[in-house]
Motif scaffolding. Sequence first.
Motif, PDB file in Angstrom:
ATOM      1  N   UNK A  84       6.723  -8.124   9.287  1.00  0.00           N
ATOM      2  CA  UNK A  84       5.897  -8.132   8.250  1.00  0.00           C
ATOM      3  C   UNK A  84       6.355  -7.118   7.286  1.00  0.00           C
ATOM      4  N   UNK A  85       6.062  -7.259   5.918  1.00  0.00           N
ATOM      5  CA  UNK A  85       6.276  -6.463   4.844  1.00  0.00           C
ATOM      6  C   UNK A  85       4.924  -6.233   4.416  1.00  0.00           C
ATOM      7  N   UNK A  86       4.541  -4.618   4.445  1.00  0.00           N
ATOM      8  CA  UNK A  86       3.204  -4.542   4.106  1.00  0.00           C
ATOM      9  C   UNK A  86       3.442  -4.249   2.569  1.00  0.00           C
ATOM     10  N   UNK A  87       2.437  -4.774   1.972  1.00  0.00           N
ATOM     11  CA  UNK A  87       2.252  -4.606   0.166  1.00  0.00           C
ATOM     12  C   UNK A  87       0.918  -3.797   0.019  1.00  0.00           C
ATOM     13  N   UNK A  88       0.001  -3.823   0.439  1.00  0.00           N
ATOM     14  CA  UNK A  88      -1.189  -2.993   0.385  1.00  0.00           C
ATOM     15  C   UNK A  88      -2.103  -2.707   1.740  1.00  0.00           C
ATOM     16  N   UNK A  89      -2.546  -1.410   1.875  1.00  0.00           N
ATOM     17  CA  UNK A  89      -3.557  -1.198   2.926  1.00  0.00           C
ATOM     18  C   UNK A  89      -4.404  -0.042   2.238  1.00  0.00           C
ATOM     19  N   UNK A  90      -5.706  -0.583   2.515  1.00  0.00           N
ATOM     20  CA  UNK A  90      -6.893   0.543   2.091  1.00  0.00           C
ATOM     21  C   UNK A  90      -8.040   0.158   3.018  1.00  0.00           C
ATOM     22  N   UNK A  91      -8.826   1.423   3.226  1.00  0.00           N
ATOM     23  CA  UNK A  91      -9.840   1.399   4.227  1.00  0.00           C
ATOM     24  C   UNK A  91     -10.729   2.490   3.880  1.00  0.00           C
ATOM     25  N   UNK A  92     -12.137   1.983   3.488  1.00  0.00           N
ATOM     26  CA  UNK A  92     -13.079   3.018   3.083  1.00  0.00           C
ATOM     27  C   UNK A  92     -14.337   2.642   3.784  1.00  0.00           C
ATOM     28  N   UNK A  93     -15.342   3.780   4.018  1.00  0.00           N
ATOM     29  CA  UNK A  93     -16.456   3.558   4.390  1.00  0.00           C
ATOM     30  C   UNK A  93     -17.515   3.677   3.211  1.00  0.00           C
ATOM     31  N   UNK A  94     -18.176   2.547   3.189  1.00  0.00           N
ATOM     32  CA  UNK A  94     -19.163   2.400   1.758  1.00  0.00           C
ATOM     33  C   UNK A  94     -20.817   2.843   2.187  1.00  0.00           C
ATOM     34  N   UNK A  95     -20.924   2.995   3.402  1.00  0.00           N
ATOM     35  CA  UNK A  95     -22.447   3.476   3.726  1.00  0.00           C
ATOM     36  C   UNK A  95     -22.583   3.789   5.237  1.00  0.00           C
ATOM     37  N   UNK A  96     -23.395   4.701   5.461  1.00  0.00           N
ATOM     38  CA  UNK A  96     -24.172   5.652   4.631  1.00  0.00           C
ATOM     39  C   UNK A  96     -23.583   6.765   3.740  1.00  0.00           C
ATOM     40  N   UNK A  97     -22.210   6.973   3.923  1.00  0.00           N
ATOM     41  CA  UNK A  97     -21.552   7.633   3.186  1.00  0.00           C
ATOM     42  C   UNK A  97     -20.300   6.995   2.492  1.00  0.00           C
ATOM     43  N   UNK A 156     -16.207   7.329   1.641  1.00  0.00           N
ATOM     44  CA  UNK A 156     -15.167   8.138   2.006  1.00  0.00           C
ATOM     45  C   UNK A 156     -13.917   7.077   2.090  1.00  0.00           C
ATOM     46  N   UNK A 157     -12.704   7.411   1.638  1.00  0.00           N
ATOM     47  CA  UNK A 157     -11.497   6.684   1.899  1.00  0.00           C
ATOM     48  C   UNK A 157     -10.764   7.379   2.922  1.00  0.00           C
ATOM     49  N   UNK A 158     -10.062   6.266   3.691  1.00  0.00           N
ATOM     50  CA  UNK A 158      -9.264   6.830   4.651  1.00  0.00           C
ATOM     51  C   UNK A 158      -7.769   6.168   4.635  1.00  0.00           C
ATOM     52  N   UNK A 159      -6.705   6.857   5.150  1.00  0.00           N
ATOM     53  CA  UNK A 159      -5.318   6.583   5.070  1.00  0.00           C
ATOM     54  C   UNK A 159      -5.333   5.299   6.117  1.00  0.00           C
ATOM     55  N   UNK A 160      -4.637   4.384   5.873  1.00  0.00           N
ATOM     56  CA  UNK A 160      -4.623   3.261   6.683  1.00  0.00           C
ATOM     57  C   UNK A 160      -3.453   2.442   6.586  1.00  0.00           C
ATOM     58  N   UNK A 161      -3.270   1.558   7.551  1.00  0.00           N
ATOM     59  CA  UNK A 161      -1.807   0.680   7.495  1.00  0.00           C
ATOM     60  C   UNK A 161      -2.014  -0.598   7.922  1.00  0.00           C
ATOM     61  N   UNK A 162      -2.004  -1.556   7.153  1.00  0.00           N
ATOM     62  CA  UNK A 162      -2.209  -3.023   7.639  1.00  0.00           C
ATOM     63  C   UNK A 162      -1.353  -3.252   8.765  1.00  0.00           C
TER      64      UNK A 162
END
Length: 417
Positions: free
Chosen positions: A59-72, A74-80
Amino acid sequence: MMNTFISGERQYGFVSKFNYVREAGTSGEQRAAETILQELKKENSDAQIRTEEFSFFAPQIKRSFFEVTAPYHKVYEACTFGFCANTDENGLEADFVYLENADDINMKQANGKIVMLNNYMSRTMLEKLVKAGALGFVSFSGTPIDTGKKRLPTSKNLGQSKTLAEIPGTCIHFVDAAEIVEKGALRVRMICEQTLVEKTSQNICARIEGSDKSDDILTVTAHYDSVPQGPGAYDNMAGCAIVMELFLYFCEHKPRRTIDFVFFGAEEKGLLGSRAYVKAHDSELSHHLFNMNIDLAGQSLGGTVIGVTGDSSICRQFEALAEKCGIGMTTRSSVWSSDSNTFAWKRVPSMTLNRDGYGMHTEYDTIDLISAWSLRRSALLLCTIANYLANEEVFPLCRQIPQEFLAQLDASFSTEK
């Protein structure tokens, strides 16, 4: 003669040539393959030395993103998660649930949600999640005491495949996973984007033809690739040093049976080197009597275990040989997590030598922790066993593999796409 021939210092010198990362499909692995070839050819023997290339997908990772949207929020470091499905460019947002160990009770909450679980993620587990209606998954890596670079999530992959799986997945760090649970995350969004690229690895083989029982074949094997996190002296260049030492011994002491000494590439990607080997040698596998594999060796403190995927009587025979040469070890009759599994899957009884140690799959796995004393003992033990198997008039081991082992192996390998 064997006792005076086997050298721990020579093996230590071999390991010292590879103090760099050798991730499969990279220039580091290719450099190691070329060095192993040079070392084999230095012996100037009549061994048949060859390289067997094979391809695999990574795998060649292009984008990785993870966030909690409720009830608060926050964006967290992530790896696909490698080999999992892509989300669209806006990502996947859904309700969230922590499934712990994915027991049946918790799995009933998975439908229509992005789930997080403790289990090592495999294709079997992914199929279970898909069946339960999960839309995506979150895994985690690391420990609660990590700092610095260790505080980032580690990349993880599903088993080898030519295609992406049904649902997306990502990995976050243990500390972040714990925070998400403690803060009661109810809804999350993830973005995963990757492509699969074809890469090349190779097995390095040196075959010594047997004198009068050459149709019978034994294999002595170890993998020479490493994980990207460290140079893999313990896992598993020390194992390769033992294979090389046995090769040198049998060049000087010709066996009655044929022995193929094999240095596998891409083990860390899912036993890919051994899988390529049994595929390439399918027509001769009926002549293969036993596989002797080494995976994790060379550190001074610890115990040595030989895991036998075969009849339990083999354990007793190996224990008797260990007692004869005065080297302590234990045996275990089981399916082992190494290249020996591939041979057993193809109905060739097998074993893996494994010695306790520190630092596997980390930056601490360096030659600084390797012991010439330990290398010599393991090589002497395995050379005693190999000499016995290669030269007895009648092959001394039972070749029947217990049915429960075969069922486990068939189930494990059948999940690979």
